[in-house]
Design a protein around this motif. Structure first.
Motif, short mmCIF file in Angstrom:
data_model
loop_
_atom_site.label_atom_id
_atom_site.label_comp_id
_atom_site.label_asym_id
_atom_site.label_seq_id
_atom_site.Cartn_x
_atom_site.Cartn_y
_atom_site.Cartn_z
N UNK A 27 0.84 -1.11 0.05
CA UNK A 27 -0.07 0.03 0.03
C UNK A 27 0.81 1.26 -0.10
N UNK A 28 0.76 2.24 -0.97
CA UNK A 28 1.30 3.32 -1.18
C UNK A 28 2.47 3.49 -2.03
N UNK A 31 2.43 5.28 -5.42
CA UNK A 31 2.27 6.41 -5.54
C UNK A 31 3.50 7.38 -5.39
N UNK A 72 5.38 15.54 5.52
CA UNK A 72 3.82 15.38 5.50
C UNK A 72 3.55 14.10 4.76
N UNK A 75 4.22 10.76 7.13
CA UNK A 75 3.35 10.63 8.40
C UNK A 75 2.07 9.68 8.19
N UNK A 76 2.00 9.55 6.84
CA UNK A 76 0.54 8.85 6.33
C UNK A 76 0.96 7.01 6.40
N UNK B 329 -2.20 8.30 -9.53
CA UNK B 329 -2.08 7.27 -8.55
C UNK B 329 -3.02 6.49 -8.32
N UNK B 333 -3.26 2.06 -8.88
CA UNK B 333 -4.04 1.07 -7.85
C UNK B 333 -5.21 0.32 -8.35
N UNK B 349 -6.15 -3.67 0.38
CA UNK B 349 -6.31 -2.38 0.35
C UNK B 349 -5.20 -1.29 0.31
N UNK B 350 -5.58 -0.32 -0.51
CA UNK B 350 -4.63 0.61 -1.08
C UNK B 350 -4.45 1.70 -0.04
N UNK B 351 -3.10 2.15 -0.29
CA UNK B 351 -2.96 3.83 -0.01
C UNK B 351 -2.58 4.54 -1.11
N UNK B 352 -3.05 5.87 -1.11
CA UNK B 352 -2.78 6.71 -2.19
C UNK B 352 -2.26 8.27 -1.42
N UNK B 353 -1.15 8.78 -2.51
CA UNK B 353 -0.90 10.03 -2.25
C UNK B 353 -1.26 11.00 -3.10
N UNK B 355 -0.15 14.97 -4.20
CA UNK B 355 0.25 16.38 -3.89
C UNK B 355 0.01 17.54 -5.13
N UNK B 369 -0.23 18.32 0.49
CA UNK B 369 -0.19 16.99 0.27
C UNK B 369 -1.33 16.23 1.05
N UNK B 371 -2.42 11.83 2.28
CA UNK B 371 -2.29 10.48 2.02
C UNK B 371 -3.50 9.91 2.57
N UNK B 382 -5.74 10.13 5.73
CA UNK B 382 -5.16 9.62 7.12
C UNK B 382 -4.68 10.82 8.08
N UNK B 384 -3.25 13.23 10.65
CA UNK B 384 -1.95 13.51 10.91
C UNK B 384 -0.96 13.45 9.96
N UNK B 385 -1.41 13.00 8.80
CA UNK B 385 -0.50 13.10 7.48
C UNK B 385 -1.02 14.09 6.72
N UNK B 386 -0.03 14.59 5.75
CA UNK B 386 -0.80 15.74 4.71
C UNK B 386 -0.58 17.03 5.29
N UNK B 388 -0.44 21.50 4.14
CA UNK B 388 0.11 22.64 3.38
C UNK B 388 1.59 22.86 3.65
#
Ligand SMILES: Cc1cc2nc3c(=O)[nH]c(=O)nc-3n(C[C@H](O)[C@H](O)[C@H](O)COP(=O)(O)OP(=O)(O)OC[C@H]3O[C@@H](n4cnc5c(N)ncnc54)[C@H](O)[C@@H]3O)c2cc1C
Lengths: 95, 418
Positions: A27-28, A31, A72, A75-76, B329, B333, B349-353, B355, B369, B371, B382, B384-386, B388
Motif C-alpha cells: 500500500x502506497x 504513489x 507530510x 506521516x501517512x 495514483x 491502484x 487495501x490501497x494507500x494513495x498519495x 500532492x 499533500x 495520504x 489519514x 496526522x499526515x498531509x 500544506x
C-alpha cells in the motif's frame, strides 16, 4: 501472503521471472513514482538500498530530517508500511 | 482497409495487434481504457506492464495538459510544453485507438466507437475527465466561452485567454469566476489568479483583477491570501461567497459578469463553470445525480455498474482532490486491482498519495499533500499526515517548491506520455 511474496523477492535478491501479480506493490508504493522518476531532482529511489529508504522514511516521519514535503507524506505510513515499501522499491530496477 | 478503427491504430499498435505476444494471445483477458489523459494513459501502461491485453481509446491525437497551463497564460511557459502525443504509448506496445467512445453495453461488455466499430472487454476503465456545464450559468454557453474563456480544458481556450490578457490595455479589469465544489483542480483557480496578478503587476499599470468565488473557503487559502497581501495588494481583489462572490449570469455581448449584488464590467473575463464527469460516464450509467461517479475505494469499480472502473476527475474519490497527481495514483491502484480481479485474487487495501503544487509567482511555490486510505466505504484522509507548506517560511523554501513543481511536471508527463 504479501509477506511471503516479499520474502521470496528478498531472498532472490533481484529481478525474478515472477508475474506482476506476485510483485504487487505494498500500500502506497505505487504513489511514490508520481514524484520520484527518472532523472528528476526529486531523487530516483527505485533500486536504492532498502535500509536507506526505510531510514529516510523514519526520519521524515519523526521530523528529524528536514524536508519540503516528505515529512507530510511519511506521516501517512507506519514503520511497518514504510519497510514494506522500502523492500519493494529496493527490488525495482532504477530506471 | 476501410475499417476506420484499424486505420486509426498507430503503427506500433497495429504491429501489436498483428503479432500478439504469443504467451498471452489466447488466454489474456481484455481491458479497454477510455480516455488517454493522466488517469487513462497511466492505467493503460500499468495494465500492459502487468501482462494484460489492453486497448486505449482516446478521442484526440494530441493531449493538451492542464497542469502548468496557468504559466502559459502568464507567459512563463510556452504552449508547446503542454502538448503530448501518443507515440510513447505506441512505442511501449500499447494499442491506441483514436476515436470517441459513444456507447457502452455493460451486459454485452462492449464499447461502441464513433463510426460504429465495437471493442469487447472483460473489464473497462473510464478516465474521461470532465465535461463543462454550459447549462449552469445563465448566458454562459459554448459560444460565450469564445468571448469569456474558461481555459479549464487546455488548448485553444488557454491560448485565447493568454491573447486577451496580452492585448488588454493598461488600467483594464480582469474578472475571474470560481465555481463551488467539487471541480477539477481545487487550487487551480487561485494559482491562475496569482499568475494573472503577476502579469498585471509587471506589465499592466493600474489594471485590476477581481476574483468572484462561489465559496468562502478554498485550498491553501491562508498561503494564497498571505502571498496576495504581500505581492499583489494593488492588483487582486478577492470576493468570497459571503461578500456576494457567486455569479448569477454573464452577458458576453457587453462583457458583463453579474452577481445578485453588482454588475462587473470586464475587459477580460475568465469564467470557470461548474463541471460534471465526462459525458461517456453518464452514457455508461456510472454517473449518479451529482454528475460524478461513485466508486469502490479499493478497486475503483463503479458502485452502479459492475465491470466498469472509474478513475481521475470523473470519480467521486472522497477526500482525494481532482488532480493529475490523484488520477495517476488512482490509475496504478485501479490497474493492480483489475489485474488481481481478473486473476481471481482479492485486491489489497490501497494507500494513495496526492500532492498539488501551485505557483504564486515565478520562483514562489506552495504545496498541499495528502495520504488516503479506504475507510467506511470512501477514500479518507489519514489523520496526522498531509497538509500544506508552512505559512511562515523563508523565500528559499518557496523557491525550492517552485523547482519541485517544475520537476514534478517533467517527471509525471515523461512517465505518462514519454
Ligand atoms: C488550470 C489547471 C491547472 C491544473 N494544475 C494541476 C497541477 O498542477 N497538478 C495536478 O495534479 N493537477 C492539475 N490540474 C488538474 C488535472 O488537469 C486533472 O485533474 C487531470 O487532467 C485529470 O486526469 P483525467 O485522466 O481524469 O482526465 P483528463 O486528463 O481530462 O483526460 C481525459 C481524456 O479522455 C478523453 N476522452 C473523454 N471522453 C472520451 C470518449 N468518450 N472517448 C475517447 N476519449 C475520451 C479526453 O480527450 C482526454 O484526453 C489542473 C487543471 C487545470 C484546469
Amino acid at each position: 501472503m504479501r509477506h511471503a511474496a516479499l520474502f521470496l523477492i528478498v531472498m532472490a535478491g533481484t529481478a525474478l521471472p515472477v508475474s506482476a501479480a506476485d510483485l504487487r506493490p505494498p500500500p502506497g508504493a505505487s504513489s511514490c513514482s508520481g514524484c520520484h522518476g527518472d532523472g528528476a531532482a526529486m531523487a530516483v529511489i527505485d533500486g536504492r538500498p532498502e535500509a536507506e529508504i526505510a531510514a529516510a522514511m523514519a526520519e521524515y516521519r519523526s521530523g528529524t530530517r528536514p524536508a519540503s514535503v516528505m515529512t507530510r507524506i511519511a506521516k501517512g505510513f507506519s514503520d511497518e508500511e514504510s519497510r514494506a515499501i522500502a523492500v519493494y522499491l529496493a527490488n525495482r530496477k532504477a530506471q | 482497409m476501410t475499417n476506420p478503427t484499424r486505420r486509426h491504430f498507430l503503427a506500433a499498435g497495429t504491429a501489436a495487434l498483428a503479432f500478439p505476444r504469443p504467451s498471452l494471445a489466447q488466454s489474456s483477458p481484455k481491458v479497454v481504457v477510455i480516455g488517454g489523459g493522466f488517469g487513462g494513459a497511466t492505467a493503460a501502461r500499468a495494465l500492459h506492464v502487468g501482462g494484460l491485453d489492453v486497448t486505449l481509446v482516446e478521442a484526440n491525437p494530441t493531449y493538451v495538459s492542464c497542469p502548468h497551463s496557468n504559466e502559459v497564460i502568464a507567459g512563463l511557459q510556452p504552449m508547446t510544453a503542454q502538448r503530448f502525443g501518443y507515440d510513447g504509448l505506441a512505442r511501449a506496445g500499447i494499442p491506441v485507438v483514436h476515436a470517441s467512445a459513444i456507447g457502452i453495453n455493460p451486459a454485452g461488455r462492449r464499447v461502441t466507437l464513433a463510426g460504429g466499430d465495437t471493442l469487447p472487454y472483460d473489464r473497462l476503465i473510464l478516465s474521461p475527465g470532465i465535461e463543462l456545464r454550459f447549462d449552469a450559468i445563465p448566458g454562459y454557453d459554448e459560444a460565450a466561452a469564445e468571448l469569456m474563456p474558461h481555459a479549464w480544458k487546455a488548448g485553444t481556450q488557454t491560448e485565447l485567454l493568454k491573447r486577451q490578457l496580452d492585448a488588454m490595455p493598461e488600467g483594464g479589469t480582469v474578472v475571474l469566476s470560481v465555481p463551488g465544489n467539487p471541480y477539477r483542480c481545487p487550487p487551480g483557480p487561485y494559482e491562475r489568479a496569482s499568475l494573472i496578478a503577476h502579469v498585471l503587476k509587471t506589465r499592466k499599470k493600474r489594471a485590476k483583477l477581481i476574483v468572484l468565488d462561489a465559496k468562502d473557503t478554498f485550498s491553501k487559502q491562508k498561503l494564497f491570501q498571505s502571498a496576495w497581501a504581500a505581492l499583489y495588494p494593488d492588483q487582486l481583489e478577492y470576493v468570497p461567497l459571503a461578500s456576494g462572490g457567486q455569479i448569477s449570469a454573464v452577458e458576453p455581448g457587453t462583457m458583463t459578469v453579474r452577481t445578485d449584488f453588482s454588475d462587473y464590467k470586464a475587459d477580460v473575463a475568465c469564467i470557470i463553470p461548474p463541471q460534471r464527469a465526462g459525458r461517456i460516464a453518464a452514457t455508461a450509467g456510472v454517473a449518479d445525480r451529482s454528475g460524478w461517479c461513485p466508486i469502490d475505494p479499493v478497486t475503483f469499480e463503479s458502485k452502479l455498474v459492475p465491470g466498469i472502473h472509474v478513475i481521475g476527475d470523473a470519480a467521486i474519490a472522497g477526500a482525494m482532490p481532482k488532480s493529475a497527481f490523484s488520477a495517476n495514483a488512482q490509475a496504478k491502484v485501479c490497474a493492480q486491482a483489475v489485474i488481481d480481479l481478473l486473476a481471481g485474487r482479492a485486491p489489497q487495501e490501497p494507500k494513495l498519495i496526492n500532492t498539488c503544487y501551485s505557483l504564486v509567482a515565478p520562483g514562489y511555490g506552495i504545496s498541499v499533500a495528502g495520504v488516503y486510505h479506504p475507510a467506511n466505504g470512501v477514500l479518507a484522509d489519514i489523520e496526522g499526515a498531509g497538509g500544506t507548506s508552512p505559512l511562515d517560511a523563508p523565500a528559499s523554501l518557496r523557491e525550492q517548491e517552485a523547482l519541485y513543481a517544475a520537476d514534478w511536471y517533467r517527471t509525471i508527463t515523461q512517465q505518462v506520455f514519454g
